[in-house]
Design a protein around this motif. Sequence first.
Motif, mmCIF file in Angstrom:
data_model
loop_
_atom_site.group_PDB
_atom_site.id
_atom_site.type_symbol
_atom_site.label_atom_id
_atom_site.label_comp_id
_atom_site.label_asym_id
_atom_site.label_seq_id
_atom_site.Cartn_x
_atom_site.Cartn_y
_atom_site.Cartn_z
ATOM 1 N N ARG A 165 -81.166 96.225 74.685
ATOM 2 C CA ARG A 165 -81.540 94.875 74.265
ATOM 3 C C ARG A 165 -82.978 94.605 74.676
ATOM 4 N NH1 ARG A 165 -77.655 91.534 78.464
ATOM 5 N NH2 ARG A 165 -78.859 91.845 80.363
ATOM 6 N N SER A 166 -83.586 93.688 73.949
ATOM 7 C CA SER A 166 -84.968 93.319 74.251
ATOM 8 C C SER A 166 -85.032 92.524 75.543
ATOM 9 C CB SER A 166 -85.554 92.479 73.106
ATOM 10 O OG SER A 166 -85.601 93.239 71.920
ATOM 11 N N ALA A 167 -86.133 92.670 76.238
ATOM 12 C CA ALA A 167 -86.386 91.930 77.476
ATOM 13 C C ALA A 167 -87.875 91.617 77.514
ATOM 14 C CB ALA A 167 -85.986 92.764 78.686
ATOM 15 N N PRO A 168 -88.284 90.648 78.338
ATOM 16 C CA PRO A 168 -89.717 90.362 78.459
ATOM 17 C C PRO A 168 -90.497 91.637 78.811
ATOM 18 C CG PRO A 168 -88.438 88.654 79.533
ATOM 19 C CD PRO A 168 -87.469 89.739 79.164
ATOM 20 N N VAL A 169 -91.520 91.928 78.036
ATOM 21 C CA VAL A 169 -92.417 93.088 78.208
ATOM 22 C C VAL A 169 -91.679 94.424 78.281
ATOM 23 C CG1 VAL A 169 -94.225 91.717 79.288
ATOM 24 C CG2 VAL A 169 -92.558 92.864 80.740
ATOM 25 N N GLY A 170 -90.571 94.526 77.575
ATOM 26 C CA GLY A 170 -89.876 95.803 77.553
ATOM 27 C C GLY A 170 -88.479 95.700 76.990
ATOM 28 N N GLU A 171 -87.617 96.597 77.441
ATOM 29 C CA GLU A 171 -86.229 96.630 77.005
ATOM 30 C C GLU A 171 -85.319 96.842 78.205
ATOM 31 O OE1 GLU A 171 -85.727 98.760 72.854
ATOM 32 O OE2 GLU A 171 -87.082 99.931 74.132
ATOM 33 N N GLN A 172 -84.036 96.564 78.014
ATOM 34 C CA GLN A 172 -83.052 96.842 79.050
ATOM 35 C C GLN A 172 -81.986 97.761 78.470
ATOM 36 O OE1 GLN A 172 -81.554 93.174 80.612
ATOM 37 N NE2 GLN A 172 -83.295 92.881 81.991
#
Length: 236
Positions: free
Chosen positions: A158-165
């Motif tokens: 999933r998308s996350a602030p300044v990256g992905e998780q």
Amino acid sequence: MGTPQEELATGERSTRNRVARSILDHGPSTVTELAGRLGLTQAAVRRHLDALVADDVVEAREQRVYGTRTRGRPAKVFALTDCGRDAFDQSYDKLAADALRWIAEREGGAEAVAAFARARIAAQAGAYRKAIESVSPDERTEALAKALSVDGYAATARSAPVGEQLCQHHCPVAHVAEQFPQLCEAETEIFAELLGTHVQRLATIAHGDGVCTTFIPKISKTSDNASASTAGRNPA
């Protein structure tokens, strides 16, 4: 042939198992999310959750919020307990833990266990590497999640602030990893190698979190270009 009451009870158990399985596959979930995934009414989901909570299969938690928290009371989510995970685990936890303990005592302590953990994940990594190399860079985390799911980790990206998780909602070796964190550390190392970037483990099931969560920072095109332009140069 069963009586109507027995058939009803069997149907209830089947649906209850579907609710628990959905939480296993998708991680801590709200009533609304479960109802949508399973095609049930929210009232029915709540009834099954009440029974699962009473049986110590799931527990209610406050939903973890990433980023700015919105106004109002945080949504309640339901996560599997250790007992709930045990119901799905078919691994030989005690045998594995005993084997690792023997390795530690006879073959060189914690470093020997770490070497075993690296060798184990390296043996699994072939399929992960093929999955990642077959897609574009911005699809690699999703590809890794799908490959991990094949091995029983119920992973999602999933998308996350300044990256992905990268989220692993199930860990077949969680009970062993609780005693031997080298298993988690080796897995994190191989994720970084496969994805070609530093990654950060934010949470693990082995340490009591609902989901194993790994943060993968976004690699900027500027960084990529800079790396390419300096490739092969002597940094000195």
